[in-house]
Design a protein around this motif. Structure first.
Motif, PDB file in Angstrom:
ATOM      1  N   ARG A   4       0.084   9.847   5.528  1.00  0.00           N
ATOM      2  CA  ARG A   4       0.473   8.695   6.328  1.00  0.00           C
ATOM      3  C   ARG A   4      -0.300   7.447   5.880  1.00  0.00           C
ATOM      4  O   ARG A   4       0.218   6.349   5.840  1.00  0.00           O
ATOM      5  CB  ARG A   4       0.192   9.021   7.805  1.00  0.00           C
ATOM      6  N   GLY A   5      -1.584   7.656   5.509  1.00  0.00           N
ATOM      7  CA  GLY A   5      -2.408   6.521   5.075  1.00  0.00           C
ATOM      8  C   GLY A   5      -1.822   5.832   3.848  1.00  0.00           C
ATOM      9  O   GLY A   5      -1.705   4.606   3.799  1.00  0.00           O
ATOM     10  N   GLU A   6      -1.412   6.643   2.886  1.00  0.00           N
ATOM     11  CA  GLU A   6      -0.813   6.059   1.670  1.00  0.00           C
ATOM     12  C   GLU A   6       0.499   5.370   2.007  1.00  0.00           C
ATOM     13  O   GLU A   6       0.816   4.305   1.501  1.00  0.00           O
ATOM     14  CB  GLU A   6      -0.576   7.159   0.633  1.00  0.00           C
ATOM     15  N   PHE A   7       1.287   6.027   2.875  1.00  0.00           N
ATOM     16  CA  PHE A   7       2.558   5.434   3.250  1.00  0.00           C
ATOM     17  C   PHE A   7       2.346   4.092   3.957  1.00  0.00           C
ATOM     18  O   PHE A   7       3.069   3.133   3.709  1.00  0.00           O
ATOM     19  CB  PHE A   7       3.356   6.389   4.146  1.00  0.00           C
ATOM     20  N   ASN A   8       1.327   4.048   4.829  1.00  0.00           N
ATOM     21  CA  ASN A   8       1.063   2.792   5.543  1.00  0.00           C
ATOM     22  C   ASN A   8       0.725   1.663   4.582  1.00  0.00           C
ATOM     23  O   ASN A   8       1.050   0.508   4.833  1.00  0.00           O
ATOM     24  CB  ASN A   8      -0.067   2.985   6.561  1.00  0.00           C
ATOM     25  N   ARG A   9       0.065   2.007   3.487  1.00  0.00           N
ATOM     26  CA  ARG A   9      -0.234   0.969   2.483  1.00  0.00           C
ATOM     27  C   ARG A   9       1.071   0.425   1.881  1.00  0.00           C
ATOM     28  O   ARG A   9       1.219  -0.784   1.684  1.00  0.00           O
ATOM     29  CB  ARG A   9      -1.147   1.523   1.380  1.00  0.00           C
ATOM     30  N   LEU A  11       3.997   0.487   3.354  1.00  0.00           N
ATOM     31  CA  LEU A  11       4.674  -0.251   4.423  1.00  0.00           C
ATOM     32  C   LEU A  11       4.068  -1.645   4.594  1.00  0.00           C
ATOM     33  O   LEU A  11       4.796  -2.639   4.715  1.00  0.00           O
ATOM     34  CB  LEU A  11       4.533   0.542   5.723  1.00  0.00           C
ATOM     35  N   GLY A  12       2.749  -1.718   4.562  1.00  0.00           N
ATOM     36  CA  GLY A  12       2.063  -3.009   4.679  1.00  0.00           C
ATOM     37  C   GLY A  12       2.450  -3.928   3.531  1.00  0.00           C
ATOM     38  O   GLY A  12       2.698  -5.131   3.716  1.00  0.00           O
ATOM     39  N   LYS A  15       6.011  -5.148   4.035  1.00  0.00           N
ATOM     40  CA  LYS A  15       6.066  -6.156   5.111  1.00  0.00           C
ATOM     41  C   LYS A  15       5.649  -7.523   4.598  1.00  0.00           C
ATOM     42  O   LYS A  15       6.220  -8.544   4.948  1.00  0.00           O
ATOM     43  CB  LYS A  15       5.139  -5.750   6.250  1.00  0.00           C
ATOM     44  N   GLU A 193      11.768   3.183   8.517  1.00  0.00           N
ATOM     45  CA  GLU A 193      10.592   2.313   8.710  1.00  0.00           C
ATOM     46  C   GLU A 193      10.483   1.283   7.585  1.00  0.00           C
ATOM     47  O   GLU A 193      10.104   0.131   7.817  1.00  0.00           O
ATOM     48  CB  GLU A 193       9.312   3.154   8.762  1.00  0.00           C
ATOM     49  N   ALA A 197      10.687  -2.874   7.767  1.00  0.00           N
ATOM     50  CA  ALA A 197       9.740  -3.789   7.125  1.00  0.00           C
ATOM     51  C   ALA A 197      10.458  -4.808   6.237  1.00  0.00           C
ATOM     52  O   ALA A 197      10.093  -5.982   6.186  1.00  0.00           O
ATOM     53  CB  ALA A 197       8.732  -2.986   6.294  1.00  0.00           C
TER      54      ALA A 197
END
Ligand code: ATP
Length: 215
Positions: A4-9, A11-12, A15, A193, A197
């Motif tokens: 999830r951490g890598e995915f959030n990067r 996604l960020g 965005k 998701e 974004a």
């Protein structure tokens, strides 16, 4: 990229930069992912423009690639393995076992990208590879798309960095994701998701579109 951490990067990044460029080994699921993302974007009311370059199979064998306008459905051959598949004439360029039908391909590339620049919320180019780049005019049109300020999703050839360092540098202004069998399921599951974004501002005023090859 499985956590999830890598995915959030990612996604960020999407965005803030509003463009996503997918690459990876042959058959790793790049086009499938982009189809899911396109479906999710359309579901959010986004008007999509641009083109895909699907393969054409006959008797289990790949015999050609087409260029298909995502918005209108118009299509043309990009390249054929056997020139008997197409009418004679027109400018051609050899690429490995394929012959690129330069004029025919450019007609749909040009009209799809021009229409996308004029009226799409998100521009999809699947794909950017040696055969597409063998079509004069395409690289220039793609640079215009990448500099347009609109959200852009591309699939690009894994060797693009050495094939065309200048173009690769432009793609690096967006978010680059390497897709492989290890992360494709995870990433595809999160297409919604990623669509959020990409689309949060771009598609807010649009009413969607009537036709899509993904419909
Ligand atoms: N997330 C996934 N889970 C399971 N199978 C998948 C997934 N994504 C793609 N596939 C399967 O893998 C195969 C290749 O997919 P796809 O055509 O999207 O790959 P590609 O990377 O775009 O290929 P190419 O390099 O030829 O352009 C297809 O049979 C597809 O159904």
């Amino acid at each position: 990229m499985q956590s999830r951490g890598e995915f959030n990067r990612v996604l960020g990044c999407v965005k803030s930069r509003r463009s996503l460029h997918i690459t990876g080994p042959p058959g790793s699921g790049k086009s499938t992912f982009v189809e899911r993302l396109a479906e999710a974007l359309r579901g959010r009311g986004c008007r999509l423009g641009g083109f895909t370059a699907p393969e054409v199979r006959r008797g289990g064998r790949r015999v050609a690639f087409k260029i298909v306008d995502i918005a209108s459905g118009e299509e043309a051959y990009l390249a054929v393995a056997d020139e008997r598949l197409v009418a004679p004439g027109g400018r051609r360029a050899r690429h490995g076992r394929y012959v690129v039908l330069v004029e025919e391909a450019w007609r749909v590339m040009y009209s799809s990208l021009r229409a996308a620049l004029a009226s799409a919320d998100v521009i999809v180019v699947d794909e950017v590879g040696p055969m597409e780049l063998a079509v004069p005019g395409f690289r220039e049109a793609l640079v215009e798309v990448l500099r347009s300020g609109k959200p852009v999703v591309t699939v690009f050839h894994r060797r693009l960095r050495s094939l065309d360092p200048g173009l690769y540098k432009l793609l690096e202004r967006g978010c680059i994701v390497w897709l492989d069998e290890g992360n494709r399921g995870y990433l595809t599951g999160l297409a919604g998701e990623i669509a959020d974004a990409l689309s949060s501002e771009a598609c807010s005023d649009s009413g969607g579109q009537g036709y899509s090859i993904y419909a």
